[in-house]
Design an enzyme around this catalytic site. Structure first.
Site, mmCIF file in Angstrom:
data_model
loop_
_atom_site.group_PDB
_atom_site.id
_atom_site.type_symbol
_atom_site.label_atom_id
_atom_site.label_comp_id
_atom_site.label_asym_id
_atom_site.label_seq_id
_atom_site.Cartn_x
_atom_site.Cartn_y
_atom_site.Cartn_z
ATOM 1 N N THR A 9 0.818 -1.212 0.000
ATOM 2 C CA THR A 9 0.000 0.000 0.000
ATOM 3 C C THR A 9 0.854 1.265 0.000
ATOM 4 O OG1 THR A 9 -0.029 -0.180 2.398
ATOM 5 C CG2 THR A 9 -1.943 -1.059 1.229
ATOM 6 N N SER A 38 -4.045 -1.937 6.891
ATOM 7 C CA SER A 38 -4.510 -1.966 5.496
ATOM 8 C C SER A 38 -5.159 -3.282 5.101
ATOM 9 C CB SER A 38 -3.333 -1.725 4.553
ATOM 10 O OG SER A 38 -2.649 -0.575 4.916
ATOM 11 N N ARG A 97 21.951 -3.459 2.506
ATOM 12 C CA ARG A 97 22.702 -2.948 1.346
ATOM 13 C C ARG A 97 24.212 -3.068 1.502
ATOM 14 N NH1 ARG A 97 19.328 2.549 0.723
ATOM 15 N NH2 ARG A 97 17.454 1.702 -0.276
ATOM 16 N N CYS A 128 17.587 5.548 -3.742
ATOM 17 C CA CYS A 128 17.052 6.192 -4.957
ATOM 18 C C CYS A 128 17.977 7.281 -5.525
ATOM 19 C CB CYS A 128 15.672 6.767 -4.676
ATOM 20 S SG CYS A 128 15.498 7.482 -3.038
ATOM 21 N N GLN A 155 15.831 16.224 -3.496
ATOM 22 C CA GLN A 155 15.063 14.983 -3.379
ATOM 23 C C GLN A 155 13.595 15.253 -3.072
ATOM 24 O OE1 GLN A 155 18.987 12.802 -1.476
ATOM 25 N NE2 GLN A 155 16.994 11.920 -1.023
ATOM 26 N N GLY A 159 10.175 10.322 -1.524
ATOM 27 C CA GLY A 159 11.281 9.506 -1.016
ATOM 28 C C GLY A 159 11.059 9.082 0.420
ATOM 29 N N LYS A 221 24.918 7.139 2.855
ATOM 30 C CA LYS A 221 24.456 6.045 1.982
ATOM 31 C C LYS A 221 24.929 6.279 0.560
ATOM 32 C CE LYS A 221 19.963 4.938 4.103
ATOM 33 N NZ LYS A 221 18.523 5.240 3.985
ATOM 34 N N ARG A 243 16.159 18.080 0.699
ATOM 35 C CA ARG A 243 14.747 17.772 0.408
ATOM 36 C C ARG A 243 14.102 18.995 -0.211
ATOM 37 N NH1 ARG A 243 13.305 12.783 0.290
ATOM 38 N NH2 ARG A 243 14.224 12.431 2.335
ATOM 39 N N HIS A 250 13.775 12.651 -8.144
ATOM 40 C CA HIS A 250 14.977 13.142 -7.463
ATOM 41 C C HIS A 250 15.925 13.709 -8.519
ATOM 42 C CE1 HIS A 250 13.590 11.452 -3.841
ATOM 43 N NE2 HIS A 250 14.519 10.567 -3.582
ATOM 44 N N ASN A 323 12.090 8.614 -8.544
ATOM 45 C CA ASN A 323 12.607 7.901 -7.375
ATOM 46 C C ASN A 323 11.763 6.708 -6.981
ATOM 47 O OD1 ASN A 323 10.999 10.411 -6.675
ATOM 48 N ND2 ASN A 323 10.887 9.348 -4.716
HETATM 49 P P1 A2P Z 1 0.365 0.402 5.735
HETATM 50 O O1 A2P Z 1 -0.075 1.195 4.545
HETATM 51 O O2 A2P Z 1 -0.618 -0.625 6.159
HETATM 52 O O3 A2P Z 1 0.910 1.241 6.854
HETATM 53 P P2 A2P Z 1 5.406 4.202 2.601
HETATM 54 O O4 A2P Z 1 6.842 3.896 2.195
HETATM 55 O O5 A2P Z 1 4.632 4.878 1.534
HETATM 56 O O6 A2P Z 1 5.363 4.890 3.923
HETATM 57 O O7 A2P Z 1 4.724 2.778 2.802
HETATM 58 C C1 A2P Z 1 5.220 1.811 3.706
HETATM 59 C C2 A2P Z 1 4.579 0.475 3.426
HETATM 60 O O8 A2P Z 1 5.050 -0.462 4.398
HETATM 61 C C3 A2P Z 1 3.072 0.488 3.536
HETATM 62 O O9 A2P Z 1 2.533 -0.466 2.646
HETATM 63 C C4 A2P Z 1 2.868 0.055 4.981
HETATM 64 O O10 A2P Z 1 1.610 -0.523 5.222
HETATM 65 C C5 A2P Z 1 3.936 -1.008 5.095
HETATM 66 N N1 A2P Z 1 4.286 -1.275 6.484
HETATM 67 C C6 A2P Z 1 4.746 -0.400 7.394
HETATM 68 N N2 A2P Z 1 4.964 -1.028 8.589
HETATM 69 C C7 A2P Z 1 4.637 -2.319 8.397
HETATM 70 C C8 A2P Z 1 4.642 -3.489 9.231
HETATM 71 N N3 A2P Z 1 5.027 -3.439 10.497
HETATM 72 N N4 A2P Z 1 4.232 -4.680 8.693
HETATM 73 C C9 A2P Z 1 3.833 -4.720 7.411
HETATM 74 N N5 A2P Z 1 3.814 -3.661 6.563
HETATM 75 C C10 A2P Z 1 4.209 -2.475 7.050
#
Ligand code: A2P
Length: 342
Positions: A9, A38, A97, A128, A155, A159, A221, A243, A250, A323
């Site tokens: 998501t 989610s 990495r 990125c 950036q 990001g 990094k 930023r 980016h 990115n």
């Molecule tokens: P969720 O949308 O349910 O919070 P972004 O990089 O855009 O912040 O998205 C981070 C992604 O990683 C999202 O899909 C988020 O889900 C997921 N995520 C964050 N923490 C966890 C976790 N502890 N277990 C599983 N997925 C996670």
């Protein structure tokens, strides 16, 4: 291939799903995983809506390929055991990495490291900004031997994920109509969110991630990852990561020095032939890379190629990548394509 997207998501996770579809990756089954928040959300894939599931500890059982972008903690928790049980993990976090046994790969630059026998089970997708820099200088390094890099980055907020985009949008809305006040702002009244340390709307922030001994983690990094991908442990690198209030894309201003002479004309010829690069370098006609030009496309745009007077071994370049695509999801899918091509 039975594929899982972890963080489906998120800003990068959504791109994983659409890029797998766009590039007709041979997916037999796609499992979409995110946090419990989610679970039940639906995301379209090949004309059907797939339901997002909460990531549990058994989440990657039976999965052949996992594409992960849910942060370093999730990757550290999931990846070693998943790889142990046979899942190939392409990880977009920074967790692995710099691990000596984990390849850090940009397929156009060092894709050959994926051909090792046995095939690696954990592959790290680079940062990125490092991807933008190394895509631009990698082909030039091959012809002239890179010795040092000075980089300033610009950036975008994506990001930092969807939350960074939301923070910018909220602040732009809050400050809308206050253009007059912004010429003498009341500093205590400026909006500050949870993602960026200062106001990001109508501003630039010379801080990406935390400081360690005067350098940000992002700057460290960029240096460490460029050295690893280019296999140049002694490469001199100094970066300033900034930023900017851009949603996607980016940009990097690069000052590159080589062991021998390299003219702008020769650099243009090399880059025009390089895979994954689009040369956009006709400033007289207003042609140069910008983040809005690169958003949504696969190539890294490179332009503004110049040589400082009397410095035949030095070039200045300006490059932009999307990115979320080449800087993240596309590069990871290209890694997977190379692993599953043979
Ligand atoms: P969720 O949308 O349910 O919070 P972004 O990089 O855009 O912040 O998205 C981070 C992604 O990683 C999202 O899909 C988020 O889900 C997921 N995520 C964050 N923490 C966890 C976790 N502890 N277990 C599983 N997925 C996670």
């Amino acid at each position: 291939v039975r594929v899982a997207v972890v963080g489906a998501t998120g800003a990068v996770g959504r791109q994983f799903v659409s890029i797998l579809e766009e590039r007709s990756f041979p997916v037999d089954e796609l499992v979409l995983l995110a946090s419990e928040r989610s679970a039940g959300m639906r995301i379209p894939f090949r004309g059907r809506d797939l339901t997002v599931q909460a990531l549990s500890d058994q989440g990657l059982g039976g999965v052949h390929l996992a594409l992960l972008s849910a942060g370093g903690d999730v990757s550290r928790r999931m990846v070693p055991s998943a790889a142990e049980s046979g899942t190939v993990c392409v990880d977009n976090s920074s967790a692995f990495r710099m691990h000596p046994d984990v390849p850090l790969v940009i397929p156009e630059v060092n894709g050959q490291v994926l051909d090792a026998d046995p095939r690696p089970r954990i592959i790290a997708n680079p940062n990125c900004t490092a991807i933008a820099v190394v895509m631009a200088v990698g082909p030039l390094h091959r012809v002239a031997g890179l010795t040092s890099l000075i980089v300033s980055s610009y950036q975008s907020v994506s990001g930092t994920g969807m939350k960074g985009v939301r923070e910018l949008v909220e602040q732009v809305e809050k400050l809308h109509g206050q253009e007059e006040e912004l010429s003498h702002p009341e500093r205590g009244a400026l909006p500050i969110g949870e993602v960026f340390p200062r106001t990001i709307a109508y501003n630039v922030i010379p801080q990406c991630d935390q400081f360690v001994d005067g350098w940000t983690i992002e700057e460290r990094k960029l240096a460490a990852e460029s050295r690893k991908i280019l296999d140049l442990p002694e490469l001199r690198v100094a970066a300033t990561a900034v930023r900017v209030p851009v949603v996607v894309g980016h940009s990097v201003s690069i000052h590159a020095t080589f062991s021998g002479p390299l003219s702008p004309a020769d650099a243009r010829r090399v880059l025009a032939e390089a895979p994954g690069i689009r040369l956009v370098d006709d400033p007289e006609r207003g042609e140069y890379p910008t983040p809005l030009d690169v958003a949504g496309i696969d190539d890294v745009l490179v332009g503004r190629i110049r040589q400082p007077e009397g410095e035949p071994n030095t070039l200045l370049l300006f490059a932009c990548d999307d990115n979320l695509r080449k800087g993240a999801a596309l590069n990871a899918v290209q890694i997977a394509e190379r692993l599953y091509a043979s």
